[in-house]
Structures are given as C-alpha cells and as structure tokens.
Design a protein around this motif. Structure first.
Motif, PDB file in Angstrom:
ATOM      1  N   GLN A  95      24.637   9.340   8.190  1.00 15.61           N
ATOM      2  CA  GLN A  95      25.261   9.458   9.512  1.00 15.61           C
ATOM      3  C   GLN A  95      25.523  10.920   9.868  1.00 15.61           C
ATOM      4  O   GLN A  95      25.273  11.345  10.984  1.00 15.61           O
ATOM      5  N   ASN A  96      26.032  11.710   8.897  1.00 18.09           N
ATOM      6  CA  ASN A  96      26.264  13.150   9.130  1.00 18.09           C
ATOM      7  C   ASN A  96      24.976  13.847   9.526  1.00 18.09           C
ATOM      8  O   ASN A  96      24.940  14.630  10.474  1.00 18.09           O
ATOM      9  N   VAL A  97      23.935  13.595   8.752  1.00 14.30           N
ATOM     10  CA  VAL A  97      22.645  14.237   9.001  1.00 14.30           C
ATOM     11  C   VAL A  97      22.121  13.835  10.377  1.00 14.30           C
ATOM     12  O   VAL A  97      21.707  14.684  11.170  1.00 14.30           O
ATOM     13  N   LYS A  98      22.164  12.551  10.667  1.00 17.07           N
ATOM     14  CA  LYS A  98      21.672  12.026  11.948  1.00 17.07           C
ATOM     15  C   LYS A  98      22.447  12.643  13.127  1.00 17.07           C
ATOM     16  O   LYS A  98      21.855  13.074  14.111  1.00 17.07           O
ATOM     17  N   GLU A  99      23.777  12.704  13.000  1.00 19.19           N
ATOM     18  CA  GLU A  99      24.603  13.270  14.069  1.00 19.19           C
ATOM     19  C   GLU A  99      24.320  14.761  14.251  1.00 19.19           C
ATOM     20  O   GLU A  99      24.222  15.245  15.370  1.00 19.19           O
ATOM     21  N   ALA A 100      24.180  15.488  13.137  1.00 20.83           N
ATOM     22  CA  ALA A 100      23.921  16.923  13.215  1.00 20.83           C
ATOM     23  C   ALA A 100      22.592  17.203  13.922  1.00 20.83           C
ATOM     24  O   ALA A 100      22.509  18.072  14.793  1.00 20.83           O
ATOM     25  N   ILE A 101      21.559  16.484  13.548  1.00 16.68           N
ATOM     26  CA  ILE A 101      20.237  16.675  14.163  1.00 16.68           C
ATOM     27  C   ILE A 101      20.272  16.268  15.637  1.00 16.68           C
ATOM     28  O   ILE A 101      19.739  16.975  16.500  1.00 16.68           O
ATOM     29  N   ALA A 102      20.932  15.154  15.932  1.00 17.98           N
ATOM     30  CA  ALA A 102      21.035  14.692  17.321  1.00 17.98           C
ATOM     31  C   ALA A 102      21.805  15.694  18.185  1.00 17.98           C
ATOM     32  O   ALA A 102      21.527  15.842  19.375  1.00 17.98           O
ATOM     33  N   THR A 103      22.743  16.395  17.576  1.00 19.73           N
ATOM     34  CA  THR A 103      23.551  17.371  18.313  1.00 19.73           C
ATOM     35  C   THR A 103      22.815  18.696  18.488  1.00 19.73           C
ATOM     36  O   THR A 103      23.214  19.520  19.300  1.00 19.73           O
ATOM     37  N   GLY A 104      21.754  18.913  17.729  1.00 21.29           N
ATOM     38  CA  GLY A 104      20.954  20.105  17.944  1.00 21.29           C
ATOM     39  C   GLY A 104      20.718  20.974  16.729  1.00 21.29           C
ATOM     40  O   GLY A 104      20.121  22.050  16.847  1.00 21.29           O
ATOM     41  N   ALA A 105      21.176  20.561  15.560  1.00 22.40           N
ATOM     42  CA  ALA A 105      20.866  21.324  14.351  1.00 22.40           C
ATOM     43  C   ALA A 105      19.367  21.215  14.075  1.00 22.40           C
ATOM     44  O   ALA A 105      18.766  20.167  14.310  1.00 22.40           O
ATOM     45  N   VAL A 106      18.768  22.307  13.561  1.00 18.12           N
ATOM     46  CA  VAL A 106      17.340  22.267  13.258  1.00 18.12           C
ATOM     47  C   VAL A 106      17.078  21.615  11.909  1.00 18.12           C
ATOM     48  O   VAL A 106      15.975  21.147  11.647  1.00 18.12           O
ATOM     49  N   SER A 107      18.118  21.593  11.052  1.00 17.82           N
ATOM     50  CA  SER A 107      17.962  20.945   9.761  1.00 17.82           C
ATOM     51  C   SER A 107      19.321  20.808   9.088  1.00 17.82           C
ATOM     52  O   SER A 107      20.351  21.179   9.661  1.00 17.82           O
ATOM     53  N   PHE A 108      19.289  20.301   7.851  1.00 11.69           N
ATOM     54  CA  PHE A 108      20.510  19.999   7.111  1.00 11.69           C
ATOM     55  C   PHE A 108      20.308  20.384   5.649  1.00 11.69           C
ATOM     56  O   PHE A 108      19.269  20.095   5.073  1.00 11.69           O
ATOM     57  N   LEU A 109      21.297  21.061   5.061  1.00 12.12           N
ATOM     58  CA  LEU A 109      21.285  21.421   3.642  1.00 12.12           C
ATOM     59  C   LEU A 109      22.413  20.667   2.948  1.00 12.12           C
ATOM     60  O   LEU A 109      23.562  20.754   3.381  1.00 12.12           O
ATOM     61  N   ALA A 110      22.099  19.953   1.896  1.00 17.40           N
ATOM     62  CA  ALA A 110      23.132  19.257   1.129  1.00 17.40           C
ATOM     63  C   ALA A 110      23.693  20.205   0.078  1.00 17.40           C
ATOM     64  O   ALA A 110      22.979  21.035  -0.476  1.00 17.40           O
ATOM     65  N   LYS A 111      25.000  20.096  -0.167  1.00 18.28           N
ATOM     66  CA  LYS A 111      25.634  20.840  -1.254  1.00 18.28           C
ATOM     67  C   LYS A 111      25.577  19.989  -2.510  1.00 18.28           C
ATOM     68  O   LYS A 111      25.640  18.775  -2.411  1.00 18.28           O
ATOM     69  N   PRO A 112      25.496  20.564  -3.681  1.00 29.18           N
ATOM     70  CA  PRO A 112      25.485  22.014  -3.891  1.00 29.18           C
ATOM     71  C   PRO A 112      24.166  22.630  -3.425  1.00 29.18           C
ATOM     72  O   PRO A 112      23.096  22.072  -3.645  1.00 29.18           O
ATOM     73  N   VAL A 113      24.280  23.767  -2.769  1.00 21.41           N
ATOM     74  CA  VAL A 113      23.104  24.470  -2.261  1.00 21.41           C
ATOM     75  C   VAL A 113      22.436  25.199  -3.422  1.00 21.41           C
ATOM     76  O   VAL A 113      23.082  25.910  -4.172  1.00 21.41           O
ATOM     77  N   LEU A 114      21.143  24.994  -3.549  1.00 21.96           N
ATOM     78  CA  LEU A 114      20.343  25.658  -4.576  1.00 21.96           C
ATOM     79  C   LEU A 114      19.307  26.553  -3.901  1.00 21.96           C
ATOM     80  O   LEU A 114      18.869  26.264  -2.784  1.00 21.96           O
ATOM     81  N   ALA A 115      18.907  27.621  -4.584  1.00 15.04           N
ATOM     82  CA  ALA A 115      17.883  28.520  -4.038  1.00 15.04           C
ATOM     83  C   ALA A 115      16.629  27.733  -3.670  1.00 15.04           C
ATOM     84  O   ALA A 115      16.028  27.946  -2.612  1.00 15.04           O
ATOM     85  N   LYS A 116      16.250  26.796  -4.537  1.00 18.57           N
ATOM     86  CA  LYS A 116      15.059  25.977  -4.300  1.00 18.57           C
ATOM     87  C   LYS A 116      15.191  25.192  -2.980  1.00 18.57           C
ATOM     88  O   LYS A 116      14.229  25.065  -2.227  1.00 18.57           O
TER      89      LYS A 116
END
Length: 135
Positions: A95-116
């Motif tokens: 739901q978070n990812v879907k809402e973020a993209i629908a609101t205009g985010a170009v993408s989503f990064l899940a934590k913990p954030v890794l260099a890869k």
C-alpha cells in the motif's frame, strides 16, 4: 525513466530523520560518482532547502516526525514537478509503495538501504553511475 535526467551533476537531497541512514546513503551516492549530495533531517528543513535550490533528485523517508514524507512528496509534486522523488521506508507495504507511486514518486527504496539496491534503482531509472562492483 526519471522525469528530468539525473546525472553526476544533479543536485541530490536526502531527507530522513535518522542521521545514520542519511550519512550512509550520502556516502554511497558519493562513491557512485555523485558530488552534489546534501542531507536534511526534517521535512520542514527540506522545504526551506527546496525554495533555495533546484534538486534533481530527492530521496525521502515516508515516516518522519512532524510533517511526514507523503505530505512532502505532495508538496514537491505541486511546487517542483520536475524533481524526481524516490520514497524510502523500513515499514514498506504494498500500500505504501502503491500510494507513493500514485502520488508521483518515480520509485521506492526499502530499508535497510543497501548500495546494491541503489545501483538497481539507478539501473531501473536509467541513471549513470560508477559501478562499485566493477572495482
């Protein structure tokens, strides 16, 4: 594809209330070849910075005290529509990812954030970077 092309000269702003996460992402971005990387600990500070400088990329935590990341995402979409925003969260749900993209985010990064994960994100957005794995 990102809204405005992101390259090594792009101004980048990392917005997260956790200092260790901000520092880690900043270090990774610098190692990937990006030299114009700033950090902000709150959405209010980020709003002030956005008034003063054009950022090509904002990496934005969703869950922050005070003004939350989704509210800042809406503000950026309204006032700075060419700015690319990547949302970031440790409690990411579909739901978070879907809402973020629908609101205009170009993408989503899940934590913990890794260099890869950042390199995978840049591959997806067709952003050039210095590959850390090739050295």
């Amino acid at each position: 594809m990102a809204k405005d092309q992101i390259d090594f000269n792009t101004e980048i702003l990392i917005v997260d209330d956790d200092e260790q996460i901000r520092s880690f992402i900043r270090i990774i971005l610098i190692k990937l070849g990006f030299s114009r990387v700033e950090t902000s600990s709150s959405c209010n500070d980020a709003i002030d910075r956005l008034r003063l400088k054009k950022y090509g990329l904002v990496i934005l935590d969703i869950n922050m005290p005070g003004v939350d990341g989704m509210s800042l995402l809406r503000h950026i979409r309204d006032k700075y529509s060419a700015t690319n925003v990547v949302m970031c969260s440790g409690g990411s749900t579909a739901q978070n990812v879907k809402e973020a993209i629908a609101t205009g985010a170009v993408s989503f990064l899940a934590k913990p954030v890794l260099a890869k994960n950042i390199m995978n994100l840049f591959d997806k957005l067709d952003v050039p970077y210095k590959n850390l794995l090739s050295h």
